[in-house]
Enzyme design. Sequence first.
Site, PDB file in Angstrom:
ATOM      1  CB  CYS A 117      -1.034  -0.138   1.500  1.00 23.45           C
ATOM      2  SG  CYS A 117      -1.742   1.393   1.119  1.00 23.45           S
ATOM      3  CD  GLU A 147       1.644  -1.192   8.668  1.00 18.13           C
ATOM      4  OE1 GLU A 147       0.670  -1.839   8.180  1.00 18.13           O
ATOM      5  OE2 GLU A 147       1.989  -0.254   8.467  1.00 18.13           O
ATOM      6  CB  THR A 186      -1.008   1.445   8.133  1.00 15.93           C
ATOM      7  OG1 THR A 186      -0.905   0.264   8.508  1.00 15.93           O
ATOM      8  CG2 THR A 186       0.174   2.177   7.457  1.00 15.93           C
ATOM      9  CB  SER A 244      -7.063  -9.083   9.622  1.00 17.51           C
ATOM     10  OG  SER A 244      -7.272  -7.550   9.342  1.00 17.51           O
ATOM     11  CG  ASN A 246      -8.309  -3.650   8.583  1.00 18.52           C
ATOM     12  OD1 ASN A 246      -9.410  -3.862   8.644  1.00 18.52           O
ATOM     13  ND2 ASN A 246      -7.086  -4.551   8.229  1.00 18.52           N
TER      14      ASN A 246
HETATM   15  O1  0JX Z   1      -3.398  -7.504   9.193  1.00 14.26           O
HETATM   16  P1  0JX Z   1      -3.545  -6.221   8.852  1.00 14.26           P
HETATM   17  O2  0JX Z   1      -4.657  -5.158   9.264  1.00 14.26           O
HETATM   18  O3  0JX Z   1      -2.259  -4.688   8.334  1.00 14.26           O
HETATM   19  O4  0JX Z   1      -3.910  -6.026   6.967  1.00 14.26           O
HETATM   20  P2  0JX Z   1      -5.045  -6.500   6.548  1.00 14.26           P
HETATM   21  O5  0JX Z   1      -6.175  -7.197   6.647  1.00 14.26           O
HETATM   22  O6  0JX Z   1      -4.499  -7.507   5.231  1.00 14.26           O
HETATM   23  O7  0JX Z   1      -5.408  -5.245   5.462  1.00 14.26           O
HETATM   24  C1  0JX Z   1      -5.508  -4.900   4.249  1.00 14.26           C
HETATM   25  C2  0JX Z   1      -4.149  -4.111   3.907  1.00 14.26           C
HETATM   26  C3  0JX Z   1      -3.178  -3.326   5.315  1.00 14.26           C
HETATM   27  C4  0JX Z   1      -2.566  -3.376   5.138  1.00 14.26           C
HETATM   28  O8  0JX Z   1      -2.167  -2.138   5.745  1.00 14.26           O
HETATM   29 FE1  SF4 Z   2      -3.325   1.331   3.050  1.00 12.11          FE
HETATM   30 FE2  SF4 Z   2      -4.204   1.835   5.330  1.00 12.11          FE
HETATM   31 FE3  SF4 Z   2      -5.271  -0.075   3.099  1.00 12.11          FE
HETATM   32 FE4  SF4 Z   2      -3.847  -0.587   4.755  1.00 12.11          FE
HETATM   33  S1  SF4 Z   2      -5.524  -0.512   6.042  1.00 12.11           S
HETATM   34  S2  SF4 Z   2      -3.560  -1.502   1.985  1.00 12.11           S
HETATM   35  S3  SF4 Z   2      -2.466   1.196   4.830  1.00 12.11           S
HETATM   36  S4  SF4 Z   2      -4.951   1.883   3.206  1.00 12.11           S
END
Ligand code: 0JX
Ligand code: SF4
Length: 329
Positions: A117, A147, A186, A244, A246
């Site tokens: 990203c 990440e 992030t 994941s 987030n």
């Molecule tokens: O485990 P993350 O939240 O970093 O990744 P996920 O669930 O694949 O979300 C989309 C990618 C995020 C990258 O920052």
């Molecule tokens: Fe990019 Fe944020 Fe999506 Fe991760 S969650 S891929 S940093 S926009």
Amino acid sequence: MNASFPDSAAAATLPETGLPPLHLLIAAPRGFCAGVDRAIEIVERAIERYGAPVYVRHEIVHNRFVVDTLKAKGAVFVEELDEVPDGKPVVFSAHGVPKVVPMAATERGLDWLDATCPLVSKVHRQAERKVEAGRHILFVGHKGHPEVIGTMGQVPEGAMTLVETVEDVARLDFPADQRLAFLTQTTLSVDDTAEIIAALKARFPSIVGPRAEDICYATSNRQAAVKAIAPRCQLVLVIGAPNSSNSLRLVEVAEREGSKARLIQRATEIDPAWLEGVTSLGLTAGASAPEVLVREVVAKLGTWRQVHEEPVTTTEEHMVFKLPRQLMS
Ligand code: 0JX
Ligand code: SF4
């Protein structure tokens, strides 16, 4: 099933089941962010351009449905570059990779595409710059997450120290004249990170960092939307994978707002017993979970209860990221 709330029918009791209707608060923004849209499109376009198989290092995003859908189109998922056969194209996942990975791919003459990203790449560049400027970096993130491995791998070993908690800050031991900077993953909790940064600034007053932390717009928007619904819910369902970051943060946010919360990958994981006594249910999805899985959950709920959807939108998102140059022509 898609009646909006309030609705006079909402007060009715389903005659067949005797169960009260389910008021479903659906958070927005939810689900795919611009970085995930871009990463998936990179894999799809790579398959069109090179033909199958196209290798992908690590899950392109942390979602089994997305991975399985891309597998069916010709993607092959591996964890390490050395699992990619010579002569085959490879895509690096949205979470980013240590610098040595594209270097090794180039050395082997592989065609590689970077689906990192752009907001993660921005943190990578910041890390390099701070180290070039003679600063040691305190990186706020979760140990072992791809990440974190990718960002720490942008700078020489020992140039960055991982900080996971406020307690970790108290344990840091740097000389008073050490030039320090902080950066963050992030996809962290906005509230926890604010506390950690406050602790860093209190302990090291001359530390430098980004104006806002590096938590991305999608992460903070999805957390704000959950905050808006959770106090009105007895239970919040978060669609997302256990790996994941987030999505896991959305569960924590809902719980902190006083609701119960469950992480589910698919509608089949919902135990109807969870809904006993629940009349107000929240629903959201992590940045890697497609909307089709949200609709699948709504449909499943509708087989048990009369469902009245109330979308709760805290902000609109219009972010779009450009594809890598190699795929533009
Ligand atoms: O485990 P993350 O939240 O970093 O990744 P996920 O669930 O694949 O979300 C989309 C990618 C995020 C990258 O920052
Ligand atoms: Fe990019 Fe944020 Fe999506 Fe991760 S969650 S891929 S940093 S926009």
